[in-house]
Design an enzyme around this catalytic site. Structure first.
Site, PDB file in Angstrom:
ATOM      1  N   CYS A 119      53.184  14.012  60.004  1.00 51.20           N
ATOM      2  CA  CYS A 119      54.566  14.277  59.561  1.00 51.20           C
ATOM      3  C   CYS A 119      55.604  13.698  60.516  1.00 51.20           C
ATOM      4  CB  CYS A 119      54.785  15.782  59.406  1.00 51.20           C
ATOM      5  SG  CYS A 119      53.575  16.532  58.326  1.00 51.20           S
ATOM      6  N   HIS A 264      62.187  17.343  59.072  1.00 53.81           N
ATOM      7  CA  HIS A 264      60.972  17.238  58.253  1.00 53.81           C
ATOM      8  C   HIS A 264      60.874  18.462  57.352  1.00 53.81           C
ATOM      9  CE1 HIS A 264      56.970  17.117  56.860  1.00 53.81           C
ATOM     10  NE2 HIS A 264      56.496  18.005  57.717  1.00 53.81           N
ATOM     11  N   ASN A 294      56.185  19.289  50.891  1.00 51.51           N
ATOM     12  CA  ASN A 294      55.967  18.639  52.186  1.00 51.51           C
ATOM     13  C   ASN A 294      55.303  17.285  51.935  1.00 51.51           C
ATOM     14  OD1 ASN A 294      55.008  17.771  54.668  1.00 51.51           O
ATOM     15  ND2 ASN A 294      54.355  19.810  55.345  1.00 51.51           N
TER      16      ASN A 294
HETATM   17  O1  UT7 Z   1      54.043  19.571  58.021  1.00 50.17           O
HETATM   18  C1  UT7 Z   1      53.889  20.018  59.341  1.00 50.17           C
HETATM   19  C2  UT7 Z   1      52.694  20.861  59.541  1.00 50.17           C
HETATM   20  N1  UT7 Z   1      52.610  22.004  58.658  1.00 50.17           N
HETATM   21  C3  UT7 Z   1      53.324  23.086  58.890  1.00 50.17           C
HETATM   22  O2  UT7 Z   1      54.173  23.113  59.752  1.00 50.17           O
HETATM   23  C4  UT7 Z   1      52.986  24.309  58.063  1.00 50.17           C
HETATM   24  C5  UT7 Z   1      53.489  25.523  58.770  1.00 50.17           C
HETATM   25  N2  UT7 Z   1      53.081  26.758  58.141  1.00 50.17           N
HETATM   26  C6  UT7 Z   1      53.639  27.245  57.025  1.00 50.17           C
HETATM   27  O3  UT7 Z   1      54.474  26.640  56.408  1.00 50.17           O
HETATM   28  C7  UT7 Z   1      53.239  28.654  56.635  1.00 50.17           C
HETATM   29  O4  UT7 Z   1      52.462  29.212  57.645  1.00 50.17           O
HETATM   30  C8  UT7 Z   1      52.473  28.748  55.279  1.00 50.17           C
HETATM   31  C9  UT7 Z   1      53.408  28.452  54.136  1.00 50.17           C
HETATM   32  C10 UT7 Z   1      51.308  27.780  55.298  1.00 50.17           C
HETATM   33  C11 UT7 Z   1      51.935  30.162  55.087  1.00 50.17           C
HETATM   34  O5  UT7 Z   1      53.006  31.096  55.132  1.00 50.17           O
HETATM   35  P1  UT7 Z   1      52.954  32.371  56.101  1.00 50.17           P
HETATM   36  O6  UT7 Z   1      54.137  33.147  55.811  1.00 50.17           O
HETATM   37  O7  UT7 Z   1      52.767  31.860  57.502  1.00 50.17           O
HETATM   38  O8  UT7 Z   1      51.672  33.113  55.566  1.00 50.17           O
HETATM   39  P2  UT7 Z   1      50.353  33.509  56.385  1.00 50.17           P
HETATM   40  O9  UT7 Z   1      49.489  32.318  56.602  1.00 50.17           O
HETATM   41  O10 UT7 Z   1      50.741  34.334  57.566  1.00 50.17           O
HETATM   42  O11 UT7 Z   1      49.657  34.450  55.330  1.00 50.17           O
HETATM   43  C12 UT7 Z   1      50.263  35.680  54.896  1.00 50.17           C
HETATM   44  C13 UT7 Z   1      49.440  36.216  53.748  1.00 50.17           C
HETATM   45  C14 UT7 Z   1      47.949  36.180  54.018  1.00 50.17           C
HETATM   46  O12 UT7 Z   1      47.380  37.333  53.427  1.00 50.17           O
HETATM   47  P3  UT7 Z   1      47.032  38.626  54.341  1.00 50.17           P
HETATM   48  O13 UT7 Z   1      46.065  38.141  55.368  1.00 50.17           O
HETATM   49  O14 UT7 Z   1      48.344  39.061  54.917  1.00 50.17           O
HETATM   50  O15 UT7 Z   1      46.455  39.578  53.342  1.00 50.17           O
HETATM   51  C15 UT7 Z   1      47.466  34.974  53.280  1.00 50.17           C
HETATM   52  O16 UT7 Z   1      46.129  35.067  52.881  1.00 50.17           O
HETATM   53  O17 UT7 Z   1      49.657  35.391  52.596  1.00 50.17           O
HETATM   54  C16 UT7 Z   1      48.384  34.977  52.083  1.00 50.17           C
HETATM   55  N3  UT7 Z   1      48.564  33.685  51.464  1.00 50.17           N
HETATM   56  C17 UT7 Z   1      48.963  33.552  50.184  1.00 50.17           C
HETATM   57  N4  UT7 Z   1      49.269  34.451  49.242  1.00 50.17           N
HETATM   58  C18 UT7 Z   1      49.661  33.993  48.047  1.00 50.17           C
HETATM   59  C19 UT7 Z   1      48.396  32.448  52.004  1.00 50.17           C
HETATM   60  N5  UT7 Z   1      48.686  31.508  51.083  1.00 50.17           N
HETATM   61  C20 UT7 Z   1      49.035  32.168  49.964  1.00 50.17           C
HETATM   62  C21 UT7 Z   1      49.454  31.743  48.676  1.00 50.17           C
HETATM   63  N6  UT7 Z   1      49.748  32.692  47.751  1.00 50.17           N
HETATM   64  N7  UT7 Z   1      49.562  30.445  48.344  1.00 50.17           N
END
Ligand code: UT7
Length: 346
Positions: A119, A264, A294
């Protein structure tokens, strides 16, 4: 015999922009039909409403050619001295895609190469083009960020499948002087290879090839992106803030003088957190992640083109760019937006 007029200068100056997204769109509702997710979760956690994705047979080079063509038109030229393609989703591991881009754009046998910095690829590309121009290796460079990255994402993984989109953005840079509009400011770059595994595709490269590959005990998921989202989120906020501060300091710009922050488009929450830390008012933040998701190395040139063609970036605006991605890698720079011809809004 034609004698080329030399217009040498120390700076790389933005002379044209262009972007392209494939016509096929995937909405959050489309994804929710086959993944354990919901439109509300995707919108509230990422800011994404829809993304464009390639159709079967469509590739990063195809997207790069479209965006490159538009950037050349915007610059009013049909020639450049070099082509740099920033991509994380190459058509093939070998050869690089840039020579094909140059060929299909009718640019002839110019030097052309790929650059991989996920990225942050566009920022690393700007620094590379700056060096090529400052060293008088090239007077003009076509820099393209192009990604068909959804082809590397596991469609069954809700943690990654909802985030990424495909597209391409391109810029033409020409030799000029540091004090003219469009001159790319000092580029601040960094990497931290100790976190390479936070966002990676384990197989397909030399570490895990056919001897240990598919059919030999390797799971198909290792051919897809694997991402530690929450940790990356924290790293992204910290590093994009750091890269932005460093770029502003090197340019001698107080943060209050920034008219537009084009970061980004990884996650709306990352962008707003960075803007808040930098004390850049929310209305100066450009956002198009809602429409494209993204798009990795294509993200910033796509955003710049969308902002300019939509009238949200106008001549004289002081612009801050900042990116973060796999590697880990990050970068930032500044420029005063020049008077450019742009296409109709995407
Ligand atoms: O491009 C540069 C590199 N990439 C990035 O910088 C990505 C950076 N990260 C992010 O954008 C975010 O971390 C995500 C969008 C990937 C995830 O969002 P988050 O708010 O950090 O969620 P999380 O990973 O902390 O997960 C929270 C909960 C989890 O469930 P539990 O363990 O709390 O029960 C996940 O399993 O959300 C769950 N979850 C989802 N639920 C519904 C993860 N993905 C999904 C989904 N739909 N698509």
């Amino acid at each position: 015999m034609t004698v080329r007029q030399k217009n040498r200068g120390a700076a790389a100056v933005l002379a044209g922009v262009g972007a392209y997204v494939p016509p096929k769109t995937v909405t959050n509702a489309d994804l929710s039909a086959h993944l354990d997710t919901s439109p509300d979760w995707i919108t509230s956690r990422t800011g994404i409403e829809e993304r464009h994705v390639v159709s079967a047979g469509e590739s990063s080079v195809d997207l790069a050619v479209e965006a490159g063509n538009r950037a050349l038109k915007s610059a009013g030229t049909g020639t450049v001295d070099m082509v740099v393609l920033a991509t994380t989703s190459p058509d093939r591991l070998c050869p690089a895609g840039a020579p094909e881009v140059a060929h299909r754009l009718g640019l002839g046998i110019v030097p052309a190469f790929d650059l991989t910095s996920a990225c942050s690829g566009f920022l690393f590309g700007l620094a590379t083009a700056q060096g090529l121009i400052a060293s008088e290796t090239a007077e003009s460079v076509l820099l393209v960020g192009a990604e068909a990255f959804t082809t590397f994402v596991d469609p069954a993984d809700r943690g990654t499948a909802v985030i990424f989109g495909d597209g391409a953005g391109a810029v033409v840079l020409r030799a000029g002087s540091t004090d003219e509009p469009g001159a790319i400011g000092p580029v601040s770059l960094g990497t931290d290879g100790s976190h390479a595994d936070l966002l990676h595709i384990p197989s397909g490269g030399s570490r895990q090839r056919s001897a240990t590959g598919l059919g030999h005990g390797l799971d198909v998921s290792s051919w897809y992106l694997q991402m530690a989202g929450r940790t990356l989120f924290q790293q992204a906020v910290a590093r994009m803030t750091e890269a932005s501060r460093s770029a502003l300091e090197q340019a001698g710009w107080p943060v209050a003088t920034v008219d537009r922050f084009v970061g980004h488009q990884a996650n709306l929450r990352i962008l707003t957190a960075v803007a808040k830390r930098l004390e850049i008012p929310a209305e100066r933040l450009f956002v198009n992640i809602d429409r494209v998701g993204n798009t990795l190395a294509a993200s910033i040139p796509l955003a710049l083109t969308a902002a300019a063609s939509g009238g949200e970036l106008t001549s004289g605006d002081r612009v801050l760019l900042s990116a973060f991605g796999a590697g880990l890698s990050w970068g930032g720079t500044t420029l005063v937006w020049p008077d450019l011809v742009t296409d109709a809004p995407l």
